[in-house]
Design a protein around this motif. Structure first.
Motif, short mmCIF file in Angstrom:
data_model
loop_
_atom_site.label_atom_id
_atom_site.label_comp_id
_atom_site.label_asym_id
_atom_site.label_seq_id
_atom_site.Cartn_x
_atom_site.Cartn_y
_atom_site.Cartn_z
N GLU A 152 0.79 -1.27 0.10
CA GLU A 152 -0.05 0.06 0.11
C GLU A 152 0.92 1.26 -0.03
N LYS A 153 1.96 1.10 0.51
CA LYS A 153 2.84 2.31 0.84
C LYS A 153 3.44 2.74 -0.73
N THR A 154 3.88 1.79 -1.52
CA THR A 154 4.01 1.99 -3.02
C THR A 154 2.77 2.51 -3.81
N ALA A 155 1.76 2.13 -3.21
CA ALA A 155 0.43 2.60 -4.12
C ALA A 155 0.07 4.01 -3.76
N ARG A 156 0.69 4.66 -2.51
CA ARG A 156 0.51 5.82 -2.33
C ARG A 156 1.57 6.70 -2.29
N SER A 157 2.65 6.18 -3.02
CA SER A 157 4.00 6.96 -3.04
C SER A 157 3.87 8.10 -4.07
N ASP A 158 4.97 8.92 -4.14
CA ASP A 158 4.87 9.98 -5.28
C ASP A 158 4.88 9.35 -6.68
N GLY A 159 5.51 8.23 -6.94
CA GLY A 159 5.51 7.81 -8.24
C GLY A 159 4.14 7.34 -8.75
N THR A 160 3.15 7.05 -7.95
CA THR A 160 1.91 6.67 -8.78
C THR A 160 1.14 7.85 -8.85
N GLN A 161 1.22 9.13 -8.43
CA GLN A 161 0.44 10.36 -8.55
C GLN A 161 0.18 10.51 -9.91
N VAL A 162 0.87 10.18 -10.86
CA VAL A 162 0.25 10.50 -12.14
C VAL A 162 -0.82 9.83 -12.77
N PHE A 163 -0.81 8.68 -12.25
CA PHE A 163 -2.06 7.81 -12.47
C PHE A 163 -3.25 8.23 -11.75
N PHE A 164 -3.24 8.87 -10.77
CA PHE A 164 -4.52 9.61 -10.20
C PHE A 164 -4.75 10.85 -10.74
N GLU A 165 -3.81 11.68 -11.38
CA GLU A 165 -4.13 12.88 -11.86
C GLU A 165 -4.64 12.86 -13.54
N HIS A 166 -4.34 11.93 -13.93
CA HIS A 166 -4.87 11.68 -15.42
C HIS A 166 -5.57 10.42 -15.81
N PHE A 167 -6.65 10.52 -16.48
CA PHE A 167 -7.48 9.41 -16.75
C PHE A 167 -6.82 8.64 -17.75
N GLY A 168 -7.17 7.33 -18.08
CA GLY A 168 -6.83 6.50 -19.16
C GLY A 168 -5.67 5.49 -19.30
#
Length: 250
Positions: A152-168
């Protein structure tokens, strides 16, 4: 990082599979069988002497146990975390997740959301997709795969933010995330979520370790400053709706 995958229609690539049973959390040392814990404790001096789990796993005294733990985890269901934007509430719980198909995803995206963009933006989009995925051969490592964080820590890391910010998912946003107007519009579609799933035995790629995240969880019980690092994997089969455990808004 994870290749976010927004499923807009049923996948025809492969038949989904599922598995019963509670999946193990690879970020929780209590997922270790008792006999592994006992053997790890005999090696506590190594865990206490190192900050990084990779250094521990490379130690010849630990390496055989890592191999054994890896094989143990390969026949267990484990938890995975997929980072993306959900097109509508309940979508992933109903539909599951499909494998990436860059061209199919792009056609589907235009069919469903093309009306949100101007003619100029659509031209920019097509050009960017062609240059990136065809010209730079960025389809490799994406088609036929579905990516997950293993903690879960990886899922909430800085590296995943782009997937939350942009659809598709990467098939859509990767070459467009810096476009002055398209990127903003991609951020208005859907809701950012973490899809927690059951990864069935033998499904996670053998190119990505399952043992290291769990060994890292044990490491953190021995020294508080242990570096947990990031952990991810991919599968090459669709994920059935029955293997979606929860969908949490971010």
């Amino acid at each position: 990082m994870n290749s976010a995958n927004d499923r807009l229609s049923p996948s025809k690539n492969k038949s989904p599979v599922s598995s019963t049973g509670q999946p193990l959390r690879l970020d929780d040392a209590s997922s270790l069988p008792d006999h592994f814990v006992a053997r790890l404790r005999e090696l506590d001096s190594i865990f206490l002497a190192n900050t990084y789990v990779d250094s521990i796993a490379a130690d010849p005294r630990v390496r055989p146990l890592v191999t054994e733990l890896e094989e143990h985890l390969r026949v267990q269901p484990v938890r995975g975390y997929h980072c993306t934007r959900e097109p509508c509430p309940g979508h992933f719980a109903r539909e599951g997740l499909r494998l990436t198909d860059v061209e199919a995803h792009q056609r589907e995206f235009l069919q469903n959301f093309g009306h949100l963009f101007t003619a100029s933006e659509l031209q920019d989009m097509q050009k960017a997709w062609t240059n990136y995925f065809v010209g730079e051969h960025q389809v490799r490592g994406r088609n036929g795969r579905l990516w997950f964080c293993l903690t879960e820590k990886t899922a909430r890391s800085d590296g995943t933010q782009v997937f939350f910010e942009h659809f598709g998912g990467e098939a859509i946003f990767m070459p467009l995330k810096r476009h002055p107007t398209i990127a903003a519009k991609l951020g208005t579609i859907g809701t950012p979520v973490i899809v927690e799933v059951r990864l069935v035995p033998e499904a996670p790629s053998r190119h990505r370790s399952l043992a290291l995240p769990l060994l890292s969880a044990y490491h953190r019980t021995r020294r508080a400053d242990a570096n947990s690092g990031e952990a991810e994997t991919y599968i090459e089969r669709p994920l059935a709706a029955c293997d979606v455990l929860s969908v949490t808004a971010v």
